[in-house]
Design an enzyme around this catalytic site. Structure first.
Site, short mmCIF file in Angstrom:
data_model
loop_
_atom_site.label_atom_id
_atom_site.label_comp_id
_atom_site.label_asym_id
_atom_site.label_seq_id
_atom_site.Cartn_x
_atom_site.Cartn_y
_atom_site.Cartn_z
N ARG A 117 34.58 -25.56 -5.16
CA ARG A 117 35.87 -25.22 -5.74
C ARG A 117 36.35 -23.88 -5.19
NH1 ARG A 117 35.58 -19.87 -7.92
NH2 ARG A 117 34.13 -19.78 -9.67
N GLU A 216 41.16 -20.05 -15.88
CA GLU A 216 40.96 -18.63 -15.55
C GLU A 216 41.90 -18.21 -14.41
OE1 GLU A 216 36.90 -17.47 -15.02
OE2 GLU A 216 37.46 -15.82 -13.71
N ARG A 220 42.40 -24.11 -9.93
CA ARG A 220 41.04 -24.28 -9.45
C ARG A 220 41.03 -25.62 -8.73
NH1 ARG A 220 36.85 -21.04 -11.80
NH2 ARG A 220 37.67 -18.91 -11.72
N CYS A 262 39.57 -12.47 -12.09
CA CYS A 262 38.27 -11.78 -12.16
C CYS A 262 37.88 -11.30 -10.76
CB CYS A 262 37.20 -12.72 -12.70
SG CYS A 262 35.57 -11.97 -12.72
N THR A 264 35.13 -10.97 -9.42
CA THR A 264 33.96 -11.66 -8.83
C THR A 264 34.40 -12.82 -7.95
OG1 THR A 264 33.76 -13.22 -10.67
CG2 THR A 264 32.54 -11.13 -10.85
N ARG A 271 33.19 -21.32 -4.99
CA ARG A 271 31.84 -21.56 -5.46
C ARG A 271 31.45 -22.96 -5.02
NH1 ARG A 271 28.06 -22.62 -9.69
NH2 ARG A 271 29.41 -23.96 -10.94
N ARG A 300 22.65 -21.38 -12.30
CA ARG A 300 23.37 -21.52 -13.57
C ARG A 300 22.85 -22.76 -14.32
NH1 ARG A 300 29.98 -20.61 -12.83
NH2 ARG A 300 29.88 -18.57 -11.79
N GLU A 305 29.46 -22.09 -16.75
CA GLU A 305 28.98 -20.71 -16.74
C GLU A 305 28.52 -20.31 -18.13
OE1 GLU A 305 32.02 -17.86 -15.89
OE2 GLU A 305 30.57 -16.47 -15.08
P1 ADP Z 1 33.28 -22.83 -11.97
O1 ADP Z 1 33.62 -21.40 -12.20
O2 ADP Z 1 32.87 -23.11 -10.57
O3 ADP Z 1 34.29 -23.81 -12.48
P2 ADP Z 1 31.36 -23.50 -14.07
O4 ADP Z 1 29.89 -23.14 -13.98
O5 ADP Z 1 32.15 -23.03 -15.21
O6 ADP Z 1 31.92 -23.09 -12.70
O7 ADP Z 1 31.44 -25.13 -14.01
C1 ADP Z 1 32.63 -25.78 -14.35
C2 ADP Z 1 32.32 -27.25 -14.54
O8 ADP Z 1 31.93 -27.82 -13.27
C3 ADP Z 1 31.15 -27.50 -15.48
O9 ADP Z 1 31.44 -28.65 -16.26
C4 ADP Z 1 30.00 -27.82 -14.57
O10 ADP Z 1 29.08 -28.70 -15.18
C5 ADP Z 1 30.70 -28.51 -13.42
N1 ADP Z 1 29.96 -28.40 -12.16
C6 ADP Z 1 29.72 -27.27 -11.46
N2 ADP Z 1 29.01 -27.57 -10.35
C7 ADP Z 1 28.80 -28.93 -10.35
C8 ADP Z 1 28.13 -29.85 -9.49
N3 ADP Z 1 27.54 -29.45 -8.36
N4 ADP Z 1 28.12 -31.16 -9.85
C9 ADP Z 1 28.73 -31.59 -10.97
N5 ADP Z 1 29.39 -30.77 -11.84
C10 ADP Z 1 29.41 -29.46 -11.52
N1 DAR Z 2 33.48 -12.13 -18.07
C1 DAR Z 2 32.85 -11.90 -16.85
C2 DAR Z 2 32.42 -13.12 -16.07
C3 DAR Z 2 32.21 -12.77 -14.64
C4 DAR Z 2 32.19 -13.88 -13.67
N2 DAR Z 2 32.63 -15.18 -14.18
C5 DAR Z 2 33.91 -15.58 -14.18
N3 DAR Z 2 34.86 -14.88 -13.66
N4 DAR Z 2 34.17 -16.75 -14.76
C6 DAR Z 2 31.69 -10.94 -17.09
O1 DAR Z 2 31.93 -9.77 -16.89
O2 DAR Z 2 30.60 -11.36 -17.45
#
Ligand code: ADP
Ligand code: DAR
Length: 347
Positions: A117, A216, A220, A262, A264, A271, A300, A305
């Protein structure tokens, strides 16, 4: 005291965020009266990290100007998190041919799914924390219109969160396709205002191409599928980004790359992750983390997250996003995942 009434925050002893580490009284005094043209103040920049003292970073930008006006605070945080100095310049590169990532798990013994993404925001308007409701609704209208004009394998439908059946919403989240309602970090950053109005998800028929609108970041852009064909996932993402960019101009800075709320996510805002089953390494987290640290990877939980890892399935992704290209991000993930699979087979 800032122009909107904030005194220098009291951080508790356990606070280890980059905000706690870098916001000195002197810096607070230097920045406390600054306000961007969108009304974004120092108090708004730091509120998430003041309210959530377990933050890892703790700051958000309200607009492109925030990264300039509050650079005495953002720059050391960006240097600390990304290893990216004030003189470094980001470079974007979406050249698929430069990636060397043949499926590291062709027999499907380890990798359940691959997802790549990028975050993007619309140029010449504020970022999420400073958007008005009208601006956010206008982003939803503009972006959903652009997405619904996509053709071929990217063709799909936009589903607003407002009015979405709760069972449909929960299933989309359970299937890892949809974002959860904004967490407390996003809430304190002002990213959940008027929720769920102006938010939604676009996806193609197969749910291998999806776009989150106004979570966010304002977009995305997501490519994902079962298995470990990382090159196929990256190819679809590149095509999608290029098609969307024909009708939406993204917020981009020559030094910081694609701008995000953010810090980051600055730079590539990418990601690249796999959900991977590693039962043996899962019982040896010291070795596991040595491999992911060496490959600049992050571990993760698989439910988003801040979720806990459960059973022996992990979400493994690139940690570096700024000062590296998109090809580097995916290569980082591939190299680390190949090393993890090799070690798992040896155990
Ligand atoms: P991001 O900031 O990349 O959106 P998150 O960790 O919040 O990351 O994940 C968002 C959604 O994407 C969650 O439902 C997670 O389970 C899903 N997800 C992330 N990576 C994968 C993957 N490799 N395969 C399937 N689902 C994924
Ligand atoms: N609230 C932020 C999360 C940092 C990275 N993740 C994001 N942007 N979704 C923290 O300071 O923990």
């Amino acid at each position: 005291m800032t122009s909107d009434g904030l005194s220098f925050p009291i951080f508790n002893q356990s606070c280890s965020s980059l905000l706690c580490r870098h916001l000195t009284v002197q810096l607070f005094e230097q920045l406390k009266d600054r306000v961007t043209e969108n009304g974004f103040t120092l108090a708004k920049v730091i509120n998430s990290g003041v309210v959530n003292q377990d933050s890892g970073v703790g700051v958000y930008a309200g607009d492109a100007a925030s990264y300039d006006l509050f650079s005495p605070l953002f720059d050391p945080i960006i240097a600390d998190y990304h290893g990216f100095s004030k003189t470094d310049k980001h470079r974007s590169d979406l050249s698929l041919e430069k990636l060397s990532a043949p499926d590291p798990d062709p027999d499907g013994n380890f990798i359940l799914s691959t997802r790549i993404r990028v975050g993007r925001n619309v140029a010449n308007i504020p970022l999420g924390p400073a958007l008005t409701k009208e601006q956010r609704n206008s982003v939803e209208a503009q972006v959903s219109r652009a997405l619904q004009n996509l053709t071929g394998k990217l063709a799909g439908t936009y589903y607003p969160l407002s009015g979405m059946e709760e069972t449909v919403r929960r299933q989309l989240i359970a299937d890892h396709f949809l974002f959860k309602a904004g967490d407390r970090f996003l809430d304190a950053a002002g990213l959940n205002r008027d929720w769920p109005e102006g938010r939604g998800i676009f996806h193609n028929r197969d749910k291998t191409f999806l776009v989150w609108v106004n979570e966010e970041d304002q977009l995305r852009i997501i490519s994902m599928q079962q298995g470990g064909d990382i090159e196929a996932v990256f190819s679809r993402l590149i095509n999608a980004v290029k098609e969307i960019e024909k009708s939406v101009t993204f917020m981009f800075d020559p030094r910081l790359g694609y701008l995000t709320s953010c810090p980051t996510n600055l730079g590539t805002a990418m990601r690249a992750s796999v959900h991977i089953r590693l039962p043996k390494l899962g019982n040896d987290m010291e070795t596991f983390k040595k491999i992911t640290d060496a490959a600049h990877l992050q571990i993760r939980g698989i439910d988003g997250e801040h979720s806990e890892t459960k059973s022996d399935i992990f979400d493994i992704s690139n940690k570096r996003r700024l000062g590296v290209t998109e090809v580097d991000c995916v290569q980082d993930m591939y190299n680390g995942v190949a090393a993890l699979i090799k070690r798992e087979k040896e155990l």
